[in-house]
Structures are given as C-alpha cells and as structure tokens.
Design a protein around this motif. Structure first.
Motif, PDB file in Angstrom:
ATOM      1  N   UNK A 114       6.421  19.590  -3.458  1.00  0.00           N
ATOM      2  CA  UNK A 114       6.080  18.595  -2.444  1.00  0.00           C
ATOM      3  C   UNK A 114       7.287  18.336  -1.556  1.00  0.00           C
ATOM      4  N   UNK A 115       7.015  18.113  -0.280  1.00  0.00           N
ATOM      5  CA  UNK A 115       8.055  17.723   0.661  1.00  0.00           C
ATOM      6  C   UNK A 115       7.848  16.251   0.996  1.00  0.00           C
ATOM      7  N   UNK A 116       8.888  15.471   0.838  1.00  0.00           N
ATOM      8  CA  UNK A 116       8.861  14.070   1.263  1.00  0.00           C
ATOM      9  C   UNK A 116       9.780  13.986   2.473  1.00  0.00           C
ATOM     10  N   UNK A 117       9.168  13.866   3.651  1.00  0.00           N
ATOM     11  CA  UNK A 117       9.937  13.821   4.893  1.00  0.00           C
ATOM     12  C   UNK A 117      10.477  12.430   5.171  1.00  0.00           C
ATOM     13  N   UNK A 118      11.547  12.396   5.928  1.00  0.00           N
ATOM     14  CA  UNK A 118      12.193  11.147   6.361  1.00  0.00           C
ATOM     15  C   UNK A 118      12.660  10.291   5.193  1.00  0.00           C
ATOM     16  N   UNK A 119      12.976  10.919   4.072  1.00  0.00           N
ATOM     17  CA  UNK A 119      13.387  10.152   2.893  1.00  0.00           C
ATOM     18  C   UNK A 119      14.708   9.425   3.118  1.00  0.00           C
ATOM     19  N   UNK A 120      15.669  10.089   3.737  1.00  0.00           N
ATOM     20  CA  UNK A 120      16.977   9.450   3.945  1.00  0.00           C
ATOM     21  C   UNK A 120      16.829   8.205   4.806  1.00  0.00           C
ATOM     22  N   UNK A 121      16.038   8.298   5.855  1.00  0.00           N
ATOM     23  CA  UNK A 121      15.809   7.150   6.735  1.00  0.00           C
ATOM     24  C   UNK A 121      15.007   6.058   6.023  1.00  0.00           C
TER      25      UNK A 121
END
Length: 177
Positions: A148-155
C-alpha cells in the motif's frame, strides 16, 4: 554456521515493513501500530487483529539503515532474538515489524535490497507500506506481498487530525485493529 538462513524449521520469520524516505513518518507509524507514543526502541507487542484475536509482533521503530545494520547483520540480530524465544517456548512464527529507508543511508543499501536479502534468508514478506513513494510502487510490489502507498504522510503527520488518518490507513492495510 551462518545465521543468515533460518536455522530452525520449527518456526518461520514473517515480516511487515514500513518504507519511506527520511522524515516520512516511518517511526511514528510504527509507534502508532504498536501503541507506543513518543520515542522508544520498540519490542514485543500483542497486536489486536481486526477479525479478532491477537498477534505477537516484535517491533523495531528506527530504520535498519539508521541503526547501521547491513542486510546480513539485520538478519543475524533478528534471528538471535527469535532463537532465544524459541528456546523457552515453541512457536510457529516469529513476527517482525521494521522500518526501512528507501534511500541509501550510512553507505547501506535501499530498502528493496534488504527485502531481497530477507527473502533469500527464507523469510515471508507479509505486507509493505510505502510512505510518500507512489513512484516506487512497482519496485516494491514485485516482491509479491500486499503493498500500500500512503501519500502525503510526511505532511499529514505534522497535523494532529491527519495523523490518525495515516495511522488508520496503515492499520487497515495490515489488518490490525
């Protein structure tokens, strides 16, 4: 005898991994998955499963590369813990949750090199989470584990309300409550 191959047919090593660039939230995500707020090394945790029941998982919050462990040394250290526990109680699986960096760090290879080494050691890749690595999906999906890709995690991790979304997405992907 080298410890890079699982020395005991009595148990198998199963691996869950959170993969990302520096400051993408790998340690925070693992901390939330293992119900440990703040900093800490990790350790043994009983993880509640969505379908009921519990899974004993040995969690390592800091990335393997930041701990200065080569793929070979990583296998040796994890197997050392597994062997110690197997002496005291029978087990079918030794479950591990680790963080891996997607870049070269301390002269050590990227996460995909570690995963390939773990497979060569006879380990089972259970599931992978990629934090902010959509462009790298194919590189990791080829291993055959659910990815799975979790985008914008750092933000998202910078904003308290969105942190729970990242952690919930990770739990959901792994099937953990």
């Amino acid at each position: 005898m080298s410890e890079t191959v699982n020395p005991s047919p009595a148990y198998r090593v199963r691996l869950w991994a959170v993969i990302g660039e520096p400051r993408s939230g790998k340690s925070s995500t693992i901390g939330a998955l293992m119900s440990q707020a703040g900093r800490g090394r990790g350790g043994r945790r009983d993880i509640l499963l969505r379908g009921g029941g519990w899974l004993v998982v040995h969690c390592y919050r800091g990335s393997v590369q930041e701990a200065n462990r080569s793929p070979e040394r990583s296998v040796e250290q994890i197997l050392k813990v597994a062997k110690t526990l197997a002496r005291h109680q029978p087990m079918a699986y030794f479950n591990v949750l680790i963080a891996l960096r997607s870049d070269v760090c301390n002269g050590l290879p990227k996460a995909d090199h570690y995963l390939a080494h773990y497979l060569q050691a006879g380990w089972e890749l259970q599931s992978l989470i990629l934090l902010d690595l959509m462009k790298e999906y194919d590189r990791y999906a080829r291993f055959g584990a659910p990815t799975a890709v979790i985008d914008n995690s750092a933000e998202a991790l910078l904003k308290q309300r969105q942190r729970n979304w990242v952690f919930g997405a990770a739990r959901n992907h792994f099937g953990w409550a």
